[in-house]
Design an enzyme around this catalytic site. Structure first.
Site, PDB file in Angstrom:
ATOM      1  CE  LYS A  14     -11.811  28.672  14.042  1.00  0.00           C
ATOM      2  NZ  LYS A  14     -11.345  28.366  15.013  1.00  0.00           N
ATOM      3  NE  ARG A  87      -7.961  27.203  10.656  1.00  0.00           N
ATOM      4  CZ  ARG A  87      -9.128  26.926  10.323  1.00  0.00           C
ATOM      5  NH1 ARG A  87      -9.968  27.083   9.109  1.00  0.00           N
ATOM      6  NH2 ARG A  87      -9.922  25.944  10.936  1.00  0.00           N
ATOM      7  NE  ARG A 126     -16.491  20.550  16.544  1.00  0.00           N
ATOM      8  CZ  ARG A 126     -15.547  21.632  15.925  1.00  0.00           C
ATOM      9  NH1 ARG A 126     -15.835  23.047  16.828  1.00  0.00           N
ATOM     10  NH2 ARG A 126     -14.541  21.597  16.308  1.00  0.00           N
ATOM     11  NE  ARG A 161     -15.196  19.654  11.883  1.00  0.00           N
ATOM     12  CZ  ARG A 161     -15.113  20.512  12.043  1.00  0.00           C
ATOM     13  NH1 ARG A 161     -15.979  21.751  11.962  1.00  0.00           N
ATOM     14  NH2 ARG A 161     -13.600  21.204  11.519  1.00  0.00           N
ATOM     15  NE  ARG A 172      -9.592  20.189  13.226  1.00  0.00           N
ATOM     16  CZ  ARG A 172     -10.638  20.168  14.212  1.00  0.00           C
ATOM     17  NH1 ARG A 172     -10.601  19.893  14.606  1.00  0.00           N
ATOM     18  NH2 ARG A 172     -11.619  21.284  14.074  1.00  0.00           N
TER      19      ARG A 172
HETATM   20  P1  AMP Z   1     -12.846  24.587  10.517  1.00  0.00           P
HETATM   21  O1  AMP Z   1     -14.463  23.974  10.445  1.00  0.00           O
HETATM   22  O2  AMP Z   1     -12.529  25.566  10.812  1.00  0.00           O
HETATM   23  O3  AMP Z   1     -12.380  23.827  12.415  1.00  0.00           O
HETATM   24  O4  AMP Z   1     -11.806  24.064   9.624  1.00  0.00           O
HETATM   25  C1  AMP Z   1     -11.883  22.080   9.390  1.00  0.00           C
HETATM   26  C2  AMP Z   1     -10.273  22.094   8.665  1.00  0.00           C
HETATM   27  O5  AMP Z   1     -10.940  22.730   6.860  1.00  0.00           O
HETATM   28  C3  AMP Z   1      -9.782  22.438   8.976  1.00  0.00           C
HETATM   29  O6  AMP Z   1      -8.498  21.262   9.379  1.00  0.00           O
HETATM   30  C4  AMP Z   1      -8.439  22.775   7.062  1.00  0.00           C
HETATM   31  O7  AMP Z   1      -7.928  21.480   7.085  1.00  0.00           O
HETATM   32  C5  AMP Z   1      -9.341  22.968   6.831  1.00  0.00           C
HETATM   33  N1  AMP Z   1      -9.829  24.445   6.268  1.00  0.00           N
HETATM   34  C6  AMP Z   1     -10.690  25.293   6.809  1.00  0.00           C
HETATM   35  N2  AMP Z   1     -10.611  26.578   7.125  1.00  0.00           N
HETATM   36  C7  AMP Z   1      -8.858  27.457   6.301  1.00  0.00           C
HETATM   37  C8  AMP Z   1      -8.252  28.001   6.330  1.00  0.00           C
HETATM   38  N3  AMP Z   1      -8.791  29.289   6.183  1.00  0.00           N
HETATM   39  N4  AMP Z   1      -6.914  27.672   5.977  1.00  0.00           N
HETATM   40  C9  AMP Z   1      -6.487  26.290   5.001  1.00  0.00           C
HETATM   41  N5  AMP Z   1      -7.298  25.177   5.295  1.00  0.00           N
HETATM   42  C10 AMP Z   1      -8.739  25.259   6.376  1.00  0.00           C
END
Ligand code: AMP
Length: 217
Positions: A14, A87, A126, A161, A172
């Site tokens: 994404k 999400r 990554r 990360r 996750r």
């Molecule tokens: P990402 O960079 O999209 O993989 O997001 C990293 C982390 O941020 C996720 O594992 C969640 O802990 C938090 N996070 C990001 N977007 C959301 C969302 N829409 N709802 C809840 N937690 C989120």
């Protein structure tokens, strides 16, 4: 004003697709993961609360995330691309209510499908640029930077990360599997919902997403 959505599991690409799409179509990139990581690094109140949740690979609560997104949308005027949001079904429904109240149109919902067995290696390998304004994404094997640990685009050091470990990845995926089916079912009924095969190389996935975007822009 219009909003577009990218759905998909962690490691589905994404973020990589979003970065290229926003450049090609001059969209505003709204990544809730980036917004939350920024809050964590700045030590804001939300960041302090979200830090441990994110490191454990769990989801930040819906109200907090919805609040961050709606505040950002108030400042936007052109088309926006969401990455990592919504999400959960609750987030999708809250977003729909917000868009309808603000008379903002829903654009493309692209669902990037990648089987689970591909994802862990993508996430663990990554590396991301530590300069948030750049945020370029690499992979140790599939897309290594030209110089070890240095961003090709801006020269900043790369970072791993905190949630891109095997352990956090599993959590996750659990969060994803617990919330995704109802979310997908919600969007699947919509006219602008499209599935994308996310198994191939990023360039090939990008071509497919561009085509879909052009049909739905
Ligand atoms: P990402 O960079 O999209 O993989 O997001 C990293 C982390 O941020 C996720 O594992 C969640 O802990 C938090 N996070 C990001 N977007 C959301 C969302 N829409 N709802 C809840 N937690 C989120």
């Amino acid at each position: 004003m219009k909003v577009h959505i990218l759905l998909g599991p962690p490691g589905s690409g994404k973020g990589t697709q979003a970065k290229q799409l926003v450049e090609k179509f001059a969209l505003s990139h709204l990544s809730t993961g980036d917004i939350l990581r920024d809050a964590v690094s700045k030590g804001t109140e939300i960041g302090l609360r979200a830090k441990a949740i994110m490191a454990a690979g769990k989801l930040v609560d819906d109200d907090t995330v919805n609040g961050l997104v709606f505040a950002r949308l108030q400042d936007e005027t052109g088309a926006v691309l969401f990455d990592g949001y919504p999400r959960t079904l609750q987030q999708a429904e809250a977003l729909a209510a917000f868009l309808s109240a603000q008379k903002i149109e829903m654009g493309l919902v692209a669902d990037i499908e990648v089987p689970e067995e591909f994802l862990e290696a993508r996430v663990v390998g990554r590396r991301s640029c530590s300069n948030n304004a750049c945020g370029a994404i690499y992979h140790l094997e599939n897309k290594p930077p030209r110089a070890e640990n240095v961003c090709d685009l801006c020269g900043s050091p790369l970072k791993h990360r905190a949630d891109d470990t095997s352990e956090a990845f599993r959590s996750r995926m659990e969060a994803f599997n617990a919330t995704f089916k109802p979310l997908q079912a919600y969007y699947r009924g919509m006219a602008n919902y499209r599935r994308v095969d996310g198994r191939s190389k990023p360039e090939e996935v990008f071509e497919a997403v561009v085509e879909l975007y052009q049909e739905n822009a």
